[in-house]
Motif scaffolding. Sequence first.
Motif, PDB file in Angstrom:
ATOM      1  N   LEU A  37      35.738  34.206  36.364  1.00 54.83           N
ATOM      2  CA  LEU A  37      36.783  34.362  37.557  1.00 54.83           C
ATOM      3  C   LEU A  37      37.979  35.165  37.034  1.00 54.83           C
ATOM      4  CD1 LEU A  37      36.362  30.806  38.956  1.00 54.83           C
ATOM      5  CD2 LEU A  37      36.360  32.919  40.265  1.00 54.83           C
ATOM      6  N   ALA A  38      38.381  35.073  36.006  1.00 52.40           N
ATOM      7  CA  ALA A  38      39.761  35.581  35.469  1.00 52.40           C
ATOM      8  C   ALA A  38      39.757  37.172  35.844  1.00 52.40           C
ATOM      9  CB  ALA A  38      39.888  35.546  33.869  1.00 52.40           C
ATOM     10  N   LYS A  39      38.751  37.997  35.959  1.00 54.78           N
ATOM     11  CA  LYS A  39      38.929  39.307  36.436  1.00 54.78           C
ATOM     12  C   LYS A  39      39.244  39.662  37.931  1.00 54.78           C
ATOM     13  CE  LYS A  39      33.730  40.389  37.532  1.00 54.78           C
ATOM     14  NZ  LYS A  39      32.549  41.239  37.379  1.00 54.78           N
ATOM     15  N   TYR A  40      38.824  38.447  38.579  1.00 55.51           N
ATOM     16  CA  TYR A  40      39.147  38.742  40.212  1.00 55.51           C
ATOM     17  C   TYR A  40      40.521  38.260  40.234  1.00 55.51           C
ATOM     18  CZ  TYR A  40      34.115  38.565  40.758  1.00 55.51           C
ATOM     19  OH  TYR A  40      32.624  39.029  40.771  1.00 55.51           O
ATOM     20  N   TYR A  41      41.374  37.887  39.294  1.00 55.48           N
ATOM     21  CA  TYR A  41      42.703  37.635  39.636  1.00 55.48           C
ATOM     22  C   TYR A  41      43.814  38.825  38.780  1.00 55.48           C
ATOM     23  CZ  TYR A  41      41.805  32.612  40.748  1.00 55.48           C
ATOM     24  OH  TYR A  41      41.445  31.409  41.534  1.00 55.48           O
ATOM     25  N   ASP A  42      42.768  39.626  38.148  1.00 54.88           N
ATOM     26  CA  ASP A  42      43.685  40.756  37.385  1.00 54.88           C
ATOM     27  C   ASP A  42      43.698  41.834  38.062  1.00 54.88           C
ATOM     28  OD1 ASP A  42      44.547  42.236  35.190  1.00 54.88           O
ATOM     29  OD2 ASP A  42      42.623  42.628  34.139  1.00 54.88           O
ATOM     30  N   SER A  43      44.655  41.812  38.984  1.00 55.36           N
ATOM     31  CA  SER A  43      45.125  42.812  40.008  1.00 55.36           C
ATOM     32  C   SER A  43      46.521  42.948  40.423  1.00 55.36           C
ATOM     33  CB  SER A  43      44.096  42.812  41.206  1.00 55.36           C
ATOM     34  OG  SER A  43      44.691  43.488  42.171  1.00 55.36           O
ATOM     35  N   GLU A  44      47.029  43.981  40.446  1.00 52.57           N
ATOM     36  CA  GLU A  44      48.604  44.118  40.969  1.00 52.57           C
ATOM     37  C   GLU A  44      48.848  43.599  42.302  1.00 52.57           C
ATOM     38  OE1 GLU A  44      51.210  44.845  38.854  1.00 52.57           O
ATOM     39  OE2 GLU A  44      49.693  45.272  37.386  1.00 52.57           O
ATOM     40  N   VAL A  45      47.688  43.696  43.098  1.00 56.63           N
ATOM     41  CA  VAL A  45      47.632  43.194  44.513  1.00 56.63           C
ATOM     42  C   VAL A  45      47.524  41.700  44.861  1.00 56.63           C
ATOM     43  CG1 VAL A  45      46.842  45.412  45.353  1.00 56.63           C
ATOM     44  CG2 VAL A  45      45.105  43.405  45.096  1.00 56.63           C
ATOM     45  N   TYR A  46      47.202  41.020  43.310  1.00 55.58           N
ATOM     46  CA  TYR A  46      47.131  39.534  43.702  1.00 55.58           C
ATOM     47  C   TYR A  46      48.694  38.868  43.690  1.00 55.58           C
ATOM     48  CZ  TYR A  46      45.328  34.808  43.629  1.00 55.58           C
ATOM     49  OH  TYR A  46      45.322  33.345  43.993  1.00 55.58           O
ATOM     50  N   ILE A  47      49.236  38.745  44.712  1.00 55.24           N
ATOM     51  CA  ILE A  47      50.617  38.513  44.733  1.00 55.24           C
ATOM     52  C   ILE A  47      51.088  37.247  44.258  1.00 55.24           C
ATOM     53  CG2 ILE A  47      50.668  37.589  47.314  1.00 55.24           C
ATOM     54  CD1 ILE A  47      53.024  39.467  47.711  1.00 55.24           C
TER      55      ILE A  47
END
Length: 276
Positions: A37-47
């Motif tokens: 699941l970690a990769k789905y949080y690894d984003s600049e847009v996850y505010i």
Amino acid sequence: MKLFLKTKDFSVSGESFELRRDEEFDMLITHPQPENLAKYYDSEVYISHTDAKISLVDRLYQWIKGYSLKKKIQIIDNQIDKRSSLLDIGAGTGDFLKSAISKGFKAAGIEPNEKARTNAEQKGITLHQDLADVKEHKFQVITMWHVLEHLPNLQEQIKQIAKLLEPNGKLFIAVPNYKSFDAKYYRTHWAAFDVPRHLWHFSRLSIQRLFEKENMEVVSIKPMLFDSFYVSLLSEKYKGNPFYLISAFFIGLWSNISAFFSKEHSSLIYIIKKKD
């Protein structure tokens, strides 16, 4: 479990997922639930893991967050006799904890995301990585602001959280409500489904039944009025509506008006305690 609807991850991966209905707990379950699941949080847009103020949506989120901090402390104060020990699970970048400490709480926080912990550290807030770090402690207040829907092994996590609560303590949980007007209106595009980061999707009955299994009861439910506007804003963007601000305002407003009668607001805060 029956298929409720199909949706997708609009904010990070673009992958498709199913929502399946669990009749026993009156909730929806994201399927499949990714192992990583970690990769789905690894984003600049996850505010929620950043303090970004780049886009209009970012700025609105940060403004709403600032207003909500005051309201959350007020709700807690109305439920307890005096400010004592507090644990914030899923503390993000530490803003709520910072506010709670400034109001006199002896507060600790849990945040598994390294990036969010680093951002909190820059504000002078040190966060633990998981519940095991505080298992020897008891807390008067435990808060989970839009966190329960993210937790794997849900019932086991609830059991662990219940053990951390003092006998007369209170648990404050905010989660989206899939039975709200905006959820029914946007369906596949409803931003609060937020798959696959949201593994579970709750109704009022869901929360009641899940916590009854741990000998706990819901003693009060409060609406989060701004959530209908923010979720509608994101949902309109996911639909590709160029006039998303106008449409989101009216859908968010109507969701709150309809919830005045149905009590099915876009998001709800549940105040929970151990049964006597």
